[in-house]
Design an enzyme around this catalytic site. Structure first.
Site, PDB file in Angstrom:
ATOM      1  N   TYR A 190      12.164  41.631 142.246  1.00  0.00           N
ATOM      2  CA  TYR A 190      11.962  42.410 142.602  1.00  0.00           C
ATOM      3  C   TYR A 190      11.366  43.147 143.623  1.00  0.00           C
ATOM      4  O   TYR A 190      11.370  45.082 143.384  1.00  0.00           O
ATOM      5  CB  TYR A 190      11.131  43.182 140.795  1.00  0.00           C
ATOM      6  CG  TYR A 190      11.236  42.614 139.318  1.00  0.00           C
ATOM      7  CD1 TYR A 190      11.566  41.302 139.699  1.00  0.00           C
ATOM      8  CD2 TYR A 190      10.986  42.765 138.584  1.00  0.00           C
ATOM      9  CE1 TYR A 190      12.421  40.503 138.590  1.00  0.00           C
ATOM     10  CE2 TYR A 190      11.810  42.811 137.306  1.00  0.00           C
ATOM     11  CZ  TYR A 190      12.293  41.549 137.718  1.00  0.00           C
ATOM     12  OH  TYR A 190      12.973  41.083 135.790  1.00  0.00           O
ATOM     13  N   LYS A 224       9.819  27.647 139.808  1.00  0.00           N
ATOM     14  CA  LYS A 224      11.249  27.151 140.253  1.00  0.00           C
ATOM     15  C   LYS A 224      11.280  26.287 141.315  1.00  0.00           C
ATOM     16  O   LYS A 224      12.175  26.391 141.798  1.00  0.00           O
ATOM     17  CB  LYS A 224      12.642  27.936 140.140  1.00  0.00           C
ATOM     18  CG  LYS A 224      13.428  27.110 140.040  1.00  0.00           C
ATOM     19  CD  LYS A 224      14.155  26.759 138.521  1.00  0.00           C
ATOM     20  CE  LYS A 224      15.087  25.608 138.452  1.00  0.00           C
ATOM     21  NZ  LYS A 224      15.466  25.097 136.661  1.00  0.00           N
ATOM     22  N   ASP A 242      12.199  26.792 133.161  1.00  0.00           N
ATOM     23  CA  ASP A 242      13.374  26.679 132.168  1.00  0.00           C
ATOM     24  C   ASP A 242      12.694  25.761 131.159  1.00  0.00           C
ATOM     25  O   ASP A 242      12.435  25.640 129.912  1.00  0.00           O
ATOM     26  CB  ASP A 242      14.706  25.772 132.666  1.00  0.00           C
ATOM     27  CG  ASP A 242      14.275  24.756 133.783  1.00  0.00           C
ATOM     28  OD1 ASP A 242      13.442  25.132 134.449  1.00  0.00           O
ATOM     29  OD2 ASP A 242      15.258  24.656 134.094  1.00  0.00           O
ATOM     30  N   ASP A 296       7.871  38.465 133.683  1.00  0.00           N
ATOM     31  CA  ASP A 296       8.981  39.644 133.453  1.00  0.00           C
ATOM     32  C   ASP A 296       9.799  39.064 131.598  1.00  0.00           C
ATOM     33  O   ASP A 296       9.351  39.199 130.889  1.00  0.00           O
ATOM     34  CB  ASP A 296      10.302  40.725 133.963  1.00  0.00           C
ATOM     35  CG  ASP A 296      10.534  41.411 133.413  1.00  0.00           C
ATOM     36  OD1 ASP A 296       9.972  41.975 131.949  1.00  0.00           O
ATOM     37  OD2 ASP A 296      11.463  41.811 134.066  1.00  0.00           O
TER      38      ASP A 296
END
Ligand code: NAD
Length: 340
Positions: free
Chosen positions: A124, A172, A205, A229
């Site tokens: 972002y 991640k 995930d 988010d």
């Protein structure tokens, strides 16, 4: 003494949500001197920008703002005003609580999760460009030691101050080895400074699946911008949806309070959407101002109106077309009445 607060009604359903929120905040007896500032799609023509400089200046001066949602065009057009405010004022920590309230039909009763989202870095940061127009484009994901240290410290300090037991770092790092790897390494280092709070980590995930199946095992989640988010919307879905999910953007000395949800443009002017998320964002603002008793009165009144289930908007009724659903303003008025 009245609190001088920057008030940004926003666009879409924002202005009607802010009207509803003002009713509830003003009914607490706490005095506000609202400094109303325009931002969003509706002011583009008038000012040539969706974020006129006076909005930022007002927040810098008043130190605290309450905001309705603001629309961002998809794919083209101006950059998100919401992201721009957070970045321009270095509001690096986005607190998004997801708290179960009796009366809302959910899969798991008792969920109480707080997503702490890093607000200034990650994808972002908006560093992106066309490589070959129409064929290939590139975004750059920025993760820094400084940015990670301060958000993870913020999460642990929040956990300590609010009697929380566990901080989970979401990442991640299996795939994004440089950015995700740095984030996880720094999170682990910071965690060692807080031996009184448990710490673990989850790949994003897997985190999604865990939250759907076993949300009550989680407490405070600290996430880079994009994972925060997405997971905060997921967490809101566990406790009744975006209509009940408040938020706070916090920096070193400034704070902007706004719901997790967007401008829900299809319902603009229909007096339809749920004011709870915006009202509870105002409640978080009262806590920030030290008005704890007023904040607790609002929280209790919201909970009792929702538990009674009579004067609630369509999204909290058993079916979306329930004819007994009330409008935005009527739900706010019921909350005011419940405050006694
Ligand atoms: P949205 O949050 O506006 O709506 C998603 C879904 O949730 C819709 O079905 C909507 O009707 C519902 N919903 C949202 N708020 C609700 C409420 N108070 N009560 C009941 N239902 C509610 O998200 P979107 O449709 O993805 O985005 C619309 C616009 O809002 C976009 O321009 C987006 O960029 C912007 N946005 C702004 C913010 C912000 O101001 N901080 C946050 C997210 C999205």
């Amino acid at each position: 003494m009245a609190y001088r607060v920057t008030l940004i009604p926003g666009d879409g359903t924002g202005p009607e949500l802010i009207t509803a929120t003002r009713k509830v905040l003003e009914a607490t007896g706490v005095a506000f001197d609202w400094d109303i500032r325009e931002a969003g799609a509706d002011v583009m023509d008038k000012y040539g920008t969706p974020l006129p400089e006076d909005v930022l200046e007002s927040i810098r001066t008043n130190k605290v703002a309450l905001k309705g949602p603001i629309t961002t065009p998809l794919g083209t057009g101006f950059r998100s005003v919401n992201v721009a405010i957070r970045k321009a004022l270095d509001l690096y920590a986005n607190i998004r609580p997801a708290l179960y309230m009796p009366g809302i039909p959910v899969c798991h009763e008792g969920v109480d999760i707080v997503v702490i989202r890093e607000n200034t870095e990650g994808l972002y940061a908006g560093i992106e460009h066309d490589v070959i127009p129409g064929e290939a484009a590139e975004s750059i994901r920025i993760i820094t030691r400084k940015g990670t240290e301060r958000i993870v410290r913020f999460a642990f300090d929040y956990a300590r101050a609010n009697g929380r037991r566990l901080v989970t770092a979401v990442h991640k790092s299996n795939i994004l080895k440089a950015t995700g790897g740095l984030y996880l390494k720094v999170a682990r280092e910071v965690a060692e400074e807080y031996p009184d709070i448990e710490f673990n980590d989850r790949i994003v995930d897997n985190m999604c699946m865990q939250l759907v199946q076993r949300p009550k095992e989680y407490d405070v989640l600290v996430c880079p911008n994009m994972w925060g988010d997405i997971l905060s919307d997921l967490a809101s879905g566990l406790v009744g949806g975006l209509g009940v999910a408040p938020g706070a953007n916090i920096g070193e000395s400034l704070a902007v309070f706004e719901p997790v949800h967007g401008s829900a443009p299809k319902y603009t002017g229909m007096n339809k959407v749920n004011p709870t998320a915006n009202i509870l964002s105002g409640m978080l603002m009262l806590r920030h101002l030290g008005e704890i008793e007023a904040a607790e009165r609002i929280q209790a009144a919201v909970a009792s109106v929702i538990e009674e289930g009579k004067n609630v908007t369509y999204d909290l009724k058993p079916t979306r077309d329930d004819p007994t659903a009330v409008g935005t303003q009527e739900m706010a008025e019921a909350i005011v009445e419940a405050m006694g």
